[in-house]
Write a protein that holds these residues in place. Structure first.
Motif, mmCIF file in Angstrom:
data_model
loop_
_atom_site.group_PDB
_atom_site.id
_atom_site.type_symbol
_atom_site.label_atom_id
_atom_site.label_comp_id
_atom_site.label_asym_id
_atom_site.label_seq_id
_atom_site.Cartn_x
_atom_site.Cartn_y
_atom_site.Cartn_z
ATOM 1 N N ASP A 105 83.435 -2.969 6.923
ATOM 2 C CA ASP A 105 84.661 -3.555 7.459
ATOM 3 C C ASP A 105 84.635 -3.490 8.985
ATOM 4 O O ASP A 105 85.604 -3.144 9.633
ATOM 5 C CB ASP A 105 85.870 -2.801 6.914
ATOM 6 C CG ASP A 105 87.159 -3.581 7.114
ATOM 7 O OD1 ASP A 105 88.217 -2.982 6.972
ATOM 8 O OD2 ASP A 105 87.095 -4.776 7.425
ATOM 9 N N LEU A 150 92.819 6.210 2.949
ATOM 10 C CA LEU A 150 93.324 4.885 2.593
ATOM 11 C C LEU A 150 94.823 4.791 2.853
ATOM 12 O O LEU A 150 95.330 3.769 3.303
ATOM 13 C CB LEU A 150 93.026 4.581 1.124
ATOM 14 C CG LEU A 150 91.553 4.418 0.741
ATOM 15 C CD1 LEU A 150 91.421 4.208 -0.769
ATOM 16 C CD2 LEU A 150 90.915 3.250 1.477
ATOM 17 N N ASP A 182 94.206 -4.096 0.055
ATOM 18 C CA ASP A 182 94.947 -3.733 1.269
ATOM 19 C C ASP A 182 96.439 -3.724 0.945
ATOM 20 O O ASP A 182 97.092 -4.766 0.927
ATOM 21 C CB ASP A 182 94.647 -4.724 2.385
ATOM 22 C CG ASP A 182 95.392 -4.399 3.671
ATOM 23 O OD1 ASP A 182 96.044 -3.331 3.731
ATOM 24 O OD2 ASP A 182 95.347 -5.218 4.604
ATOM 25 N N TYR A 212 90.059 -1.008 -3.021
ATOM 26 C CA TYR A 212 89.836 -1.826 -1.831
ATOM 27 C C TYR A 212 91.017 -2.737 -1.497
ATOM 28 O O TYR A 212 91.033 -3.372 -0.442
ATOM 29 C CB TYR A 212 88.579 -2.678 -2.008
ATOM 30 C CG TYR A 212 88.571 -3.526 -3.262
ATOM 31 C CD1 TYR A 212 89.246 -4.730 -3.315
ATOM 32 C CD2 TYR A 212 87.894 -3.107 -4.405
ATOM 33 C CE1 TYR A 212 89.250 -5.505 -4.464
ATOM 34 C CE2 TYR A 212 87.882 -3.869 -5.556
ATOM 35 C CZ TYR A 212 88.561 -5.066 -5.585
ATOM 36 O OH TYR A 212 88.564 -5.822 -6.722
ATOM 37 N N LYS A 253 103.447 -4.184 10.868
ATOM 38 C CA LYS A 253 103.190 -3.067 9.957
ATOM 39 C C LYS A 253 104.149 -1.904 10.186
ATOM 40 O O LYS A 253 104.433 -1.132 9.262
ATOM 41 C CB LYS A 253 101.739 -2.613 10.154
ATOM 42 C CG LYS A 253 101.276 -1.525 9.221
ATOM 43 C CD LYS A 253 99.813 -1.208 9.529
ATOM 44 C CE LYS A 253 99.330 -0.035 8.708
ATOM 45 N NZ LYS A 253 97.923 0.307 9.020
ATOM 46 N N THR A 278 96.685 -9.426 -3.217
ATOM 47 C CA THR A 278 97.476 -8.687 -2.234
ATOM 48 C C THR A 278 98.713 -9.483 -1.816
ATOM 49 O O THR A 278 99.817 -8.931 -1.709
ATOM 50 C CB THR A 278 96.618 -8.354 -0.999
ATOM 51 O OG1 THR A 278 95.539 -7.509 -1.397
ATOM 52 C CG2 THR A 278 97.444 -7.644 0.063
ATOM 53 N N ARG A 305 84.861 -8.579 5.062
ATOM 54 C CA ARG A 305 84.756 -7.333 4.309
ATOM 55 C C ARG A 305 83.745 -7.476 3.170
ATOM 56 O O ARG A 305 83.714 -8.481 2.474
ATOM 57 C CB ARG A 305 86.108 -6.938 3.712
ATOM 58 C CG ARG A 305 87.162 -6.690 4.752
ATOM 59 C CD ARG A 305 88.316 -5.892 4.194
ATOM 60 N NE ARG A 305 88.739 -6.305 2.867
ATOM 61 C CZ ARG A 305 89.500 -5.555 2.071
ATOM 62 N NH1 ARG A 305 89.902 -4.385 2.473
ATOM 63 N NH2 ARG A 305 89.881 -6.001 0.894
ATOM 64 N N SER A 321 98.824 -1.896 2.632
ATOM 65 C CA SER A 321 99.471 -1.185 3.737
ATOM 66 C C SER A 321 100.947 -1.535 3.885
ATOM 67 O O SER A 321 101.679 -0.839 4.586
ATOM 68 C CB SER A 321 98.736 -1.482 5.048
ATOM 69 O OG SER A 321 98.655 -2.880 5.271
ATOM 70 N N ASP A 346 90.671 -10.459 -3.747
ATOM 71 C CA ASP A 346 91.605 -9.393 -3.358
ATOM 72 C C ASP A 346 92.738 -9.904 -2.472
ATOM 73 O O ASP A 346 93.867 -9.408 -2.556
ATOM 74 C CB ASP A 346 90.856 -8.261 -2.650
ATOM 75 C CG ASP A 346 90.152 -8.717 -1.393
ATOM 76 O OD1 ASP A 346 89.243 -9.561 -1.483
ATOM 77 O OD2 ASP A 346 90.508 -8.227 -0.303
ATOM 78 N N LYS A 347 92.478 -10.906 -1.631
ATOM 79 C CA LYS A 347 93.523 -11.385 -0.722
ATOM 80 C C LYS A 347 94.657 -12.068 -1.482
ATOM 81 O O LYS A 347 95.842 -11.879 -1.162
ATOM 82 C CB LYS A 347 92.924 -12.331 0.318
ATOM 83 C CG LYS A 347 92.029 -11.629 1.324
ATOM 84 C CD LYS A 347 91.550 -12.584 2.402
ATOM 85 C CE LYS A 347 90.691 -11.856 3.421
ATOM 86 N NZ LYS A 347 90.186 -12.767 4.495
#
Length: 858
Positions: A571, A205, A176, A174, A633, A145, A553, A178, A141-142
Motif C-alpha cells: 500500500d 488496523l 477500509d 483488508y 475522517k 466498502t 493496493r 475507517s 473491496d471498494k
C-alpha cells in the motif's frame, strides 16, 4: 418508554458511560427458533431468565444477530444490560446485482433502526457480519466498502447519536472501514501466541479507534468442557491485557438455530441447551470480575518525568491527569527548565518532586529527571499531554511480558479542542510512531515514551545537543544499536495537545528541520543521498501528506480467494510520485519562478512560468487532497466547521515542508551537504585515479580487516559508505551527498615477517545530474549573451560559475576526507600500543603526526 437515553461514547481506545470507563464484557445471544411472529428469540420468560443469569455472572452487554423485539430490549434494560443489535440482510448472496436489491437492504436497515425507537438499552448497531470473502472478491473491496458506508450513513440519519460498527473477520481484514465508530472482529485462534500477535495487527488496523472482539470461544463438544473453560480464561485475559475495549463470548447457550434448523454438532455455549451452566460460565464470571486487568504483586515502579519550559498553558492538565492514574507504584518528577512563566508555581500545587534549573534544553532536562528518579522504569510525558488513567497498567503489562528496553504508546489529540488544534492534528509533522512489525517499534515519540532506567544509564542518557527536538529519535537509535528492542502498546495512550496557532506550528516544524540536521550529522548512515531519513518500519499517524498518485493496493486473496488471512501487502507509493513530498521540491519551484521573472528581458524564459505554475499547482493539489481526506475522517470537527478546517489544514500541508526546509538549510542539511569553503582543499582535487599506499610493520591483518577499519574511519567522518558486491571491481563506495561520490579498490602486498604494503586506488565519481544542470545553465547563459539579455547573462553566468566551483569544492572535500581516513588508519596501525586520549573529532588525535609512510600517486 420514557427512560432517559444515556448514550455510550467513544473515549480514545475505549468507551465511557457518563464519566465511567465502560469495558464490554459480553456474550452473543441467538439466533433461535423463530416464534409465531417470526422473531428469532425464545419466549420472554426464557429471555428474562437468561438475562438475569448473565447479569449475575458479570455480563454487561449482549450481542444479537437480528433486531430484538421491544420486550427483549426492555428486559435487557431491567437487568442493566446493553445490547449490540445486528442488522440482518442477505449478505451471503450477491446482493449488489441490482439497484433494487441495494435499495431494499438500505430501507430495511432504516426501518429496523426506527423499530428500536432510540431504546436506552442499545449499545450500538452492527450493520453487517462477515460478508463472505468470495462475495467481497466478486464485487471488489471498494464497492463493498462504499455500500457499507451507505448503511452506516443510513443508521446515522435515523439515530445520529448511535454508535455504529461492522463485524469483520480475518478473511476480509483488508476492507477500509475507517468511517466506522469502532472496529469489531470475529477471531477464533486457539493458541495464546497467535492471538497476541493478531491483536497487535488488529490494533494497527483500528488505529486510534476502539477495538472489540465480537466473537471468541471454543467448541466444548470437540474439545471438552474443561478445555473450553481454560481457553476462555486466557483468551479474555489476553484480549483485555492487550488493550481491547471488550469482547463477546460466543455464545451464551448451545441452543442455536441457523437457516431455520437447529445446530446440533457445535456446543460453544456457556450454558447447555437446557440452560445448565458449564464450567466455562464460572470461569468467565471470575475473569470478568477481575477485568480490565488482574492485580499483580510485582508491578514495576515508574518514575514519571515531565520536562517543561514555559509550559504553564497546559501543564496543569498534565499534572491533574498524572494524579488520577489508576496505578499503585509511581512518582512524578517535574523538571522546570528555566521557565520564565509560572510553570514552577503550578507544579508546586501538586504532589510532585519539583526540580528547577537554568535553561539547558530538553535532553538535559530529561537527564536531570533520570538521575533524580527512584523507579525501575522512567516514563517521559510532555507538558502539553495528559495520560489515560490506565496508561501505566498497559505499559507495565508490556514490561512484565517481554524483555523490551523501552515501550511507547499512541498520542491522541483531545476531542474537545479548538479548530486550529484539530487542523494541526490533521497536518504533517506531528509526533508519529514507527513500527517494524505490529509490536516492535523503531521509534516512539517523546510525548509518550518509557525506558528501563538501567538501559538509559548504560547508554549515558540523552544527548544534550538536542535541545528541543530529535532527542527521542536519537535515544531510540542508540538503544537499538546496543541490541535492545523497543515495544509498543496500542492502548497505553496519552492525550496530546497540538499547537494552537499557525505561528507556533511554523516554529515547531522549523525546529524539527533543525533536529533533522543535527541527527544527520550524528547518524549519516540513517539518511539517504538527498538527506532524508530512511525508516525501516512503517510510519503511523494522522496528517501525513500523500502524493496524488500512489500504487494500487495489492491484496493477498489466496487461490480463488481461499486464504484464511487476507491482507494488504503493498500500500505504498512509488519513488517518482514521492519526489513532490520532499521539502527540496520548493527549491525547484523557486528556481523556475526566478527564471520566469527574466522572461521580460528574454521571452524564451517565459516558458518557465507554466512549469512554475505546474510544480506549484502539484503541491497545492496534493495538500488539498490530503487535507480533505484527513478532515473528512475526523469526527471531532463539527460539520459547519469542516470547510474552514479544510482550508486551514490545506494551508498547513502546504507550508509545513517550507518551514522544515528552512530549519534544515539553516543548520547545514542541504541536498549537496558541502560548502564552497571546501575549496581550501583544492590541491586534493583530481579527475584521475589516485593510489594511496600505507606501509605497516606492527600489525598483520587480512584484507577484509583493512577494509573494515578503513570503513570505520570513513563513517567517523559522516560519510555514507557501502561495501562492494561479489560482481563489483571496487570494495568501498563513499559519498557525502547525492551527486558526488568516490570508490576505492583495495589490495595488500605481503613482505614477510608481518610486514604489509596496503594499497588503495580511489577515483572520483560525479553523477550525470550536475553535468546536465551545468549544461542547462551554460546554454541559458549563451542564449542570454546572444540576445543581449545582460541581466540574465549576469545572473545565469554567475550561477554557472558558482555551480562549477561547488562541484569542485565537494569533490575536494570527499577526496580530502578519504585521505584523512587513511592517515588515521596508518596512525592506528603504527602507533597502536600508544595510549591516546579519545577526542570527539577523529582527526585531532593525529593532526600533528607527520606520516612519512603514506604516498599518494596520481
Amino acid at each position: 418508554m420514557e427512560n432517559k437515553i444515556v448514550r455510550l461514547q467513544i473515549d480514545g481506545k475505549f468507551f465511557k458511560d457518563g464519566d465511567e470507563r465502560y469495558y464490554v464484557k459480553g456474550v452473543t445471544y441467538g439466533t433461535f427458533e423463530p416464534d409465531k411472529s417470526g422473531d428469532l428469540f425464545p419466549p420472554l420468560e426464557t429471555v428474562e431468565k437468561d438475562f438475569r443469569l448473565m447479569a449475575e455472572n458479570g455480563v454487561n452487554t449482549v450481542r444479537t444477530y437480528t433486531v430484538p423485539p421491544l420486550a427483549v430490549l426492555d428486559a435487557a434494560l431491567k437487568y442493566n444490560l446493553k445490547m449490540m443489535v445486528g442488522m440482518p440482510w442477505e449478505q451471503h448472496l450477491t446482493f449488489l446485482d441490482t439497484e433494487k436489491q441495494e435499495r431494499d437492504i438500505v430501507e430495511r436497515v432504516r426501518q429496523n433502526v426506527i423499530r428500536c425507537s432510540n431504546h436506552p438499552a442499545i449499545f450500538c448497531f452492527a450493520i453487517g457480519n462477515e460478508i463472505p470473502a468470495q462475495i467481497v472478491r466478486w464485487y471488489g473491496d471498494k464497492k463493498i466498502t462504499l455500500f457499507l458506508k451507505k448503511l452506516y450513513q443510513t443508521v446515522k440519519e435515523v439515530d445520529p447519536d448511535a454508535l455504529v460498527t461492522y463485524v469483520n473477520y480475518p478473511t476480509t481484514e483488508y476492507l477500509d472501514l475507517s468511517f466506522l465508530d469502532f472496529f469489531c472482529f470475529n477471531v477464533f485462534l486457539e493458541t495464546e501466541e497467535k492471538l497476541t500477535k493478531y491483536l497487535a495487527r488488529l490494533h494497527n488496523l483500528a488505529e486510534d479507534k476502539p477495538l472489540m472482539l465480537s466473537e471468541i470461544g471454543l467448541d466444548s463438544m470437540r474439545n471438552g468442557l474443561e478445555k473450553q473453560a481454560e481457553t476462555l480464561n486466557w483468551q479474555i485475559r489476553k484480549i483485555f491485557e492487550k488493550g481491547c475495549a471488550g469482547c463477546f463470548v460466543f455464545s451464551w447457550t448451545d441452543d442455536w438455530w441457523r437457516g431455520g434448523l437447529p445446530i446440533d454438532d457445535w456446543d460453544f455455549g456457556l450454558v447447555d441447551r437446557s440452560r445448565n451452566a458449564k464450567p466455562a460460565l464460572s470461569t468467565v464470571s471470575k475473569v470478568f470480575a477481575e477485568l480490565p486487568y488482574k492485580g499483580q504483586e510485582e508491578l514495576p515502579f515508574f518514575s514519571i518525568v515531565v520536562c517543561s519550559y514555559n509550559g504553564s498553558r497546559t501543564i496543569r492538565d498534565t499534572l491533574v491527569g498524572l494524579s488520577e492514574l489508576d496505578y499503585p507504584k509511581y512518582e512524578v518528577i517535574v523538571v522546570n527548565d528555566g521557565s520564565k512563566d509560572n510553570t514552577a508555581e503550578i507544579a508546586a500545587q501538586f504532589h510532585v518532586q519539583l526540580i528547577s534549573t537554568e535553561n539547558r534544553g530538553l535532553s538535559s532536562a530529561r537527564n536531570t529527571g533520570l538521575f533524580a528518579s527512584k523507579g525501575e522504569i522512567i516514563a517521559y510525558i510532555d507538558d502539553d499531554a495528559y495520560p489515560d488513567p490506565n496508561w501505566l497498567n498497559y505499559l507495565a503489562s508490556s514490561y512484565l511480558g517481554t524483555n523490551h528496553a523501552g515501550v511507547g504508546g499512541p498520542n491522541l489529540p483531545p476531542k474537545h479542542a479548538e479548530l486550529i488544534s484539530h487542523c494541526v492534528a490533521n497536518s504533517p509533522g506531528g509526533p508519529c510512531h514507527v513500527l517494524l512489525d505490529d509490536e516492535i517499534a523503531e521509534h516512539i515519540p517523546g510525548c509518550n515514551m518509557t525506558f528501563k532506567k538501567s538501559v538509559l544509564i548504560e547508554i549515558g542518557g540523552f544527548d544534550p545537543v538536542f535541545r528541543a527536538a530529535g532527542d527521542d529519535v536519537d535515544i531510540c537509535w542508540r538503544i537499538q544499536e546496543r541490541g535492545y528492542t523497543i515495544g509498543f502498546h496500542h492502548s497505553a495512550f496519552v492525550w496530546h495537545h497540538r499547537r494552537s496557532s499557525l505561528k507556533t506550528y511554523w516554529k515547531q516544524q522549523e525546529g524539527y528541520g533543525k533536529a533533522e540536521a543535527l541527527l544527520e550529522k550524528k547518524w549519516p548512515e540513517k539518511y539517504n543521498s538527498l538527506g532524508h531519513l530512511s525508516w525501516r518500519g512503517h510510519i503511523y499517524g494522522n496528517g501525513l501528506t500523500k502524493p496524488i498518485y500512489s500504487k494500487k493496493r495489492k491484496i493477498f486473496y489466496g487461490s480463488q480467494g481461499s486464504a484464511l488471512f487476507q491482507s494488504v501487502y503493498n500500500d505504498s507509493y512509488n519513488s517518482w510520485s514521492s519526489v513532490s513530498l520532499m521539502p527540496e521540491w520548493f527549491l525547484l519551484i523557486l528556481f523556475f519562478g526566478i527564471v520566469s521573472v527574466f522572461g521580460f528581458e528574454l521571452p524564451l524564459f517565459g516558458i518557465s512560468f507554466p512549469i512554475f505554475l505546474f510544480l506549484l499547482g502539484l503541491i497545492v493539489a496534493q495538500s488539498a487532497i490530503s487535507a480533505a481526506k484527513a478532515i473528512k475522517k475526523d469526527k471531532s470537527i463539527a460539520k459547519d466547521q469542516k470547510l474552514k478546517g479544510f482550508l486551514i489544514t490545506t494551508y498547513m500541508h502546504f507550508i509545513q515542508p517550507i518551514s522544515r526546509l528552512r530549519g534544515r538549510l539553516k543548520h547545514g542539511l542541504n541536498p549537496s551537504r558541502g560548502s564552497l569553503l571546501n575549496l581550501k582543499y583544492l590541491k586534493s582535487f583530481s579527475l584521475f585515479p589516485q593510489v594511496i599506499k600505507v606501509w605497516s610493520e606492527n600489525k598483520w591483518a587480512e584484507l577484509s580487516e583493512w577494509q573494515l577499519d578503513l570503513k570505520s574511519e570513513l563513517l567517523k567522518r559522516k560519510m555514507k559508505v557501502q561495501n562492494g558486491g561479489e560482481y563489483d571491481r571496487w570494495d568501498l563506495d563513499y559519498k557525502i551527498g547525492p551527486f558526488i561520490s568516490a570508490r576505492a579498490l583495495l589490495t595488500v602486498e605481503e613482505h614477510g615477517m608481518g610486514k604489509q604494503y596496503f594499497k588503495i586506488k580511489q577515483w572520483l565519481r560525479i553523477s550525470i545530474i550536475p553535468f546536465l544542470t551545468l549544461l542547462g545553465l551554460v546554454l541559458v547563459t549563451i542564449l542570454s549573451y546572444k540576445f543581449d539579455a545582460y541581466l540574465s547573462l549576469m545572473f545565469f553566468g554567475s550561477l554557472s560559475i558558482l555551480f562549477v566551483l561547488k562541484i569542485i569544492a565537494d569533490s575536494c572535500y570527499i577526496l580530502t576526507l578519504f585521505k584523512k581516513s587513511v592517515e588515521a588508519l596508518a596512525f592506528n596501525q603504527n602507533w597502536e600500543k600508544e595510549q591516546s586520549k579519545e577526542t570527539e573529532n577523529p582527526d585531532e588525535k593525529f593532526a600533528n603526526f607527520n606520516i612519512d609512510n603514506i604516498l599518494i600517486e596520481k
